[in-house]
Design a protein around this motif. Structure first.
Motif: not given
Length: 315
Positions: A249-256
């Motif tokens: 499902f939803q994954v945040a970009p690295h650093g975000a």
């Protein structure tokens, strides 16, 4: 008196029949409860076996088990990039393939300098059909390709309605998500079958579980990747090739900023997902997402569609 005796006999007969029905219903209820209990225990065991045991008891080196090189198509996506970095951290050499080499050149350089592994960048535009395959095939020749990772292009996640998409954009999405994945698998799979080892990982999206309004093209693309992976698993699983469908499902970009434990950063997700290699051929790759999947699986489709429409209108 005769009428009273007849009523008593009728009452006793009805009571006897009811008792028999109650006993039958009790047996059926007990069997149903037992079956649900068995399913619950099985699901809990599978949940722990897939998501927790591999992280508590890491397996042997991935390179020794699958191969020394990994081919990543879609490294410009947050999950694809994080997956490549996690494989490199475990000593796997990386080949990044993209339609635009400039978009992944910095990633390849950073991976090589950080993890001290060999990296390559190949440019391939699969909209050109067979012409794009030959350079890739030549570059992969004589390499021990142990991993092929195809990551879906989710640029349509926040797209307008289907009729608002241009024809050029739709062709680009089809080439990136369907044609490229299919052709890359065709290029790499024969060598894995010959060596009787290797892993093909197709990363799609939880959008494949249910139809999503305003995301028709994206959900259809992810459904193709999911079914393609599952079919290949049944076709080549007995020949030493592990084929996995990853449906996060939803994954945040690295650093975000991550959205809590339900929306992990891409590097966290990649660590969890790689631990499921060789264990589950179809998984979300991340245990909170598996809980989400179970919830989506149990809800009626109309509730999913309503929620999807509300979420789209709020964006």
């Amino acid at each position: 008196m005769a009428a009273v005796d007849s009523f008593e006999l009728l009452y006793k007969e009805i009571a006897r029949s009811c008792n028999s029905c109650v006993e039958t219903l009790a047996v059926v209820g007990a069997l149903y409860t037992a079956s649900k209990a068995v399913i619950l225990v099985r699901d809990c065991y599978s949940f722990v076996r897939v998501h927790f045991l591999p992280r508590l008891m890491p397996s042997t080196r991935l390179g020794r088990r699958f191969g020394e090189w990994a081919v990543i198509y879609g490294a410009s996506e947050a999950i694809g990039k994080a997956y490549a970095e996690e494989l490199a951290r475990q000593g796997i050499c990386i080949i990044l393939i993209s339609q635009e080499g400039a978009s992944v050149s910095d990633t390849a350089k950073a991976i090589s300098e950080t993890h001290r592994v060999d990296t390559m960048v190949l440019v391939a535009d699969f909209s050109q059909g067979h012409a794009a395959c030959k350079p890739v095939k030549d570059a992969l020749q004589d390499k021990d390709i142990g991993f092929l990772v195809n990551c879906v292009d989710d640029s349509l996640r926040n797209s307008p309605n289907f009729t608002g998409l241009s024809e050029d954009l739709l062709w680009d999405v089809i080439n990136r998500n369907i044609a490229a994945t299919t052709l890359m698998t065709r290029l790499v799979l024969p060598g894995m079958v010959e060596r009787r080892r290797g892993a093909v990982v197709n990363i799609s999206s939880g959008a494949c579980y249910r139809p999503s309004p305003s995301k028709a093209a994206l959900s259809a693309s992810t459904a193709y990747l999911d079914n393609f992976s599952r079919a290949l698993h049944h076709e080549y699983g007995r020949q030493g090739v592990f084929v996995q469908s990853l449906v996060p499902f939803q994954v945040a970009p690295h650093g975000a900023s991550a959205g809590g434990w339900l929306i992990p950063q891409s590097d966290v997700y990649a660590r969890h997902a790689i631990s499921t290699l060789g264990i589950s051929h179809r998984t979300t790759g991340y245990w909170p997402h598996t809980l989400q999947f179970r919830l989506v699986q149990s809800m009626p489709e109309w509730i999913w569609v309503l929620g999807s429409r509300m979420l789209t209108s709020s964006c």
